[in-house]
Design an enzyme around this catalytic site. Sequence first.
Site, PDB file in Angstrom:
ATOM      1  N   ASP A 280     113.583  25.862  21.948  1.00 23.16           N
ATOM      2  CA  ASP A 280     113.687  26.181  20.528  1.00 23.16           C
ATOM      3  C   ASP A 280     113.085  25.007  19.733  1.00 23.16           C
ATOM      4  OD1 ASP A 280     114.229  27.409  18.121  1.00 23.16           O
ATOM      5  OD2 ASP A 280     116.281  27.956  18.627  1.00 23.16           O
TER       6      ASP A 280
HETATM    7  C1  BGC Z   1     115.246  29.252  15.599  1.00 18.95           C
HETATM    8  C2  BGC Z   1     114.529  30.232  16.503  1.00 18.95           C
HETATM    9  C3  BGC Z   1     113.149  30.507  16.004  1.00 18.95           C
HETATM   10  C4  BGC Z   1     112.412  29.202  15.872  1.00 18.95           C
HETATM   11  C5  BGC Z   1     110.976  29.360  15.419  1.00 18.95           C
HETATM   12  C6  BGC Z   1     114.403  28.036  15.303  1.00 18.95           C
HETATM   13  O1  BGC Z   1     114.960  27.248  14.308  1.00 18.95           O
HETATM   14  O2  BGC Z   1     116.461  28.880  16.195  1.00 18.95           O
HETATM   15  O3  BGC Z   1     115.277  31.413  16.604  1.00 18.95           O
HETATM   16  O4  BGC Z   1     112.492  31.378  16.867  1.00 18.95           O
HETATM   17  O5  BGC Z   1     113.093  28.386  14.935  1.00 18.95           O
HETATM   18  O6  BGC Z   1     110.890  29.724  14.110  1.00 18.95           O
END
Ligand code: BGC
Length: 740
Positions: A280
């Site tokens: 993530d």
């Molecule tokens: C979130 C994810 C997301 C990623 C990219 C993160 O902060 O937890 O779910 O896919 O950002 O935007």
Amino acid sequence: MTAARVLALGLLTAGSLAAQQPRSPSPTDRLIDALVARMTLEEKLGQLNLPSVDTRPSPQQLDLVRQGLVGGFLNLTGAAAARAAQHVAVTESRLHIPLLLGYDVIHGYRTIFPIPLAEAAAWDPAAAESTAHVAAREAAAAGVNWTFAPMVDIARDPRWGRIAEGSGEDSYLGSVLAAARVRGFQGSDLRATDAVLATAKHFAAYGAAEGGRDYNTVDLSERTLREIYLPPFRAAVDAGVGSIMTSFNEIAGVPSTANRWLVTTLLRGEWKYSGLVVSDWTAIAELQAHGVAGSRAEAGRLALAAGVDMDMTSGIYLDDLPALVRSGRIPVASVDRAVRRILRAKATLGLFDDPYHGASVEREAAVLLAAEHRALARRVAREAIVLLKNDGNLLPLAESAARHTIAVIGPLADDPGAALGAWLGHGDPRDVVTVLAGIRERAGAGVELRYAKGAGILDTSTAGFGDAVALARQAAVAVVVVGEAADMSGEAGSRSTLGLPGVQQQLLEAVQGTGTPVVLVLMSGRPLAVPWAAEHVSAILEAWALGVETGHAVADVLFGDVSPSGKLPVSVPRTVGQVPIYYNHKNTGRPPSQDKYTSKYIDVPSSPLFPFGYGLSYTTFGYSDLRLSAPRITPAETLRVTVTVTNTGPRSGTEVAQLYVRDEVASVTRPVRALAGFRRVALAPGEAQRVEFALTPRELGCYGPDLRFVVEPGRFRVFVGGSSAEGLEQKFEVTVAPRP
Ligand code: BGC
């Protein structure tokens, strides 16, 4: 033929590929081998590098692409920009490797559908597959080839804002929808220009954050992990999901992004998952804050060793791993493994053949917000609405004598942003039909429609109440639309309370105080604890955040053009103090009863305000003649369960018939009920239909004391009905003895 295609084919030839000669390894393997053999260490680590752009890549980022130091971007969208970046990658980098272009297409790209929690309330996997497919179609036309969805986290705690992004509290419903969404995004061939690589996230147990506070610590047993939190991931893997994102949280002291057991032993070993794993956002760097890595380099080493292939926005793999590989602390073979997985994903998408994956400015213009996409959004939004209460059949309005003056009141009534919900992709508030607009359009000229906001969502002032109350007094019915703003759920949208924010509760009470019948329309990214409303207000609709067609869908239901058919995918608590409250709880040694020394609170009933699976309709349904195919089965057998569902009311409607099972005695404790099947049944008045479910070993088994999955002999009960709190019952037995 595009330049990229020529180059890609040239590379295949350079890799002495004879594509026509079918032999093992496959042409794709040989392409990947050829590339890996030619890559420098920096180019390899470049493939593992996933930076984000700020709408467009900066000149420096494009330079990194030229140097082969970027495996993909996230947040680079729009056909023109995506094509331009791909063009640089495939024509100006040494090895011409195309980019993965990832984006959070969570519930639509431009045509915004109901938030996933709302869509789960439709209990309609075919609909979820369709919306994912349309989302993929739009996103792919706009240059995206990879979505960070579906979010398949189970959420038993509605304080957690990200409950909005998933399918609610139940693993079975969550698994069915996870698989449907993967199929919708990826289609049957990822090379198709309306398919994108899907990502099951966040692996794992992110929804079990203590206190429902986002990013917080998770500590749970392997049993609960396997029984509750992992099944939707497994379903996504079985449906062929191409990527998995690790979660921010730790589980029992080990952050997922550094969890070798989770990512390698279980996911790749036990489940045979062969796709890519991405971290993530900055999660690799965050291993330092977690306190398991003393430096960026150490964080990178841990993540790679755990099996995380791609580094989302930490830049650690690119910056810090070269030295570790050169010093022998990281074997180059583990880098190669990760590179291969990323190249394979690109090959599966057909990017070596068409790096643009069909994206074009023309296609983008033609596809985004196409009329049929809006039509689908309206249909699914209607299905997602849950009728929680309808005393005296106040709804539908069309049948009420009272519909000639309607007061529409509340801060959410004309709020397009709230209708779009969290993670709105390229959704545009200007595309949204608000509740007010939808009612106005449907009510038509003969109806006097007046609107008063009453208060803002978070206001502390009651100054606007006077107008709202005056309007309600003059009206035959008041539609009060209250709830949460889009950013009150979703990421970093956790709340410590579950009531109506600001002075909205007082606003509702003031309007109710006029004596004019009130229809409460809730808009929220989570179930709201509204015990006062449940007691006093005549009609309540849970309308979540339903996307661009919110107003049409709400009006369709209010005026009875469709009968509501949504069912709660999550229990609605009476008060935040009951949380976590979920239907598939254990019995305990002292289940709640009148006796003092039983498991309950002394100040609130044990039941939720509205149970999982609950939802009314404008008609009524009866269940009868519940039959099992056998009184006894062996552990390997499947039991067929049949029931008759009858529309016993005056209108057409759709019922979601639900099958629950209980293993009465097992070697480990089992939930009082677990969802094991469901079916949407559309019925005309008086019509009856025989509905059949299959109970397979998968639904009947559990993880025994040794955590092996087993169907244990013994007594079971099944329940079939319209919610988790009701239903006809039958018993059967699983026995190892042969059938008599
Ligand atoms: C979130 C994810 C997301 C990623 C990219 C993160 O902060 O937890 O779910 O896919 O950002 O935007």
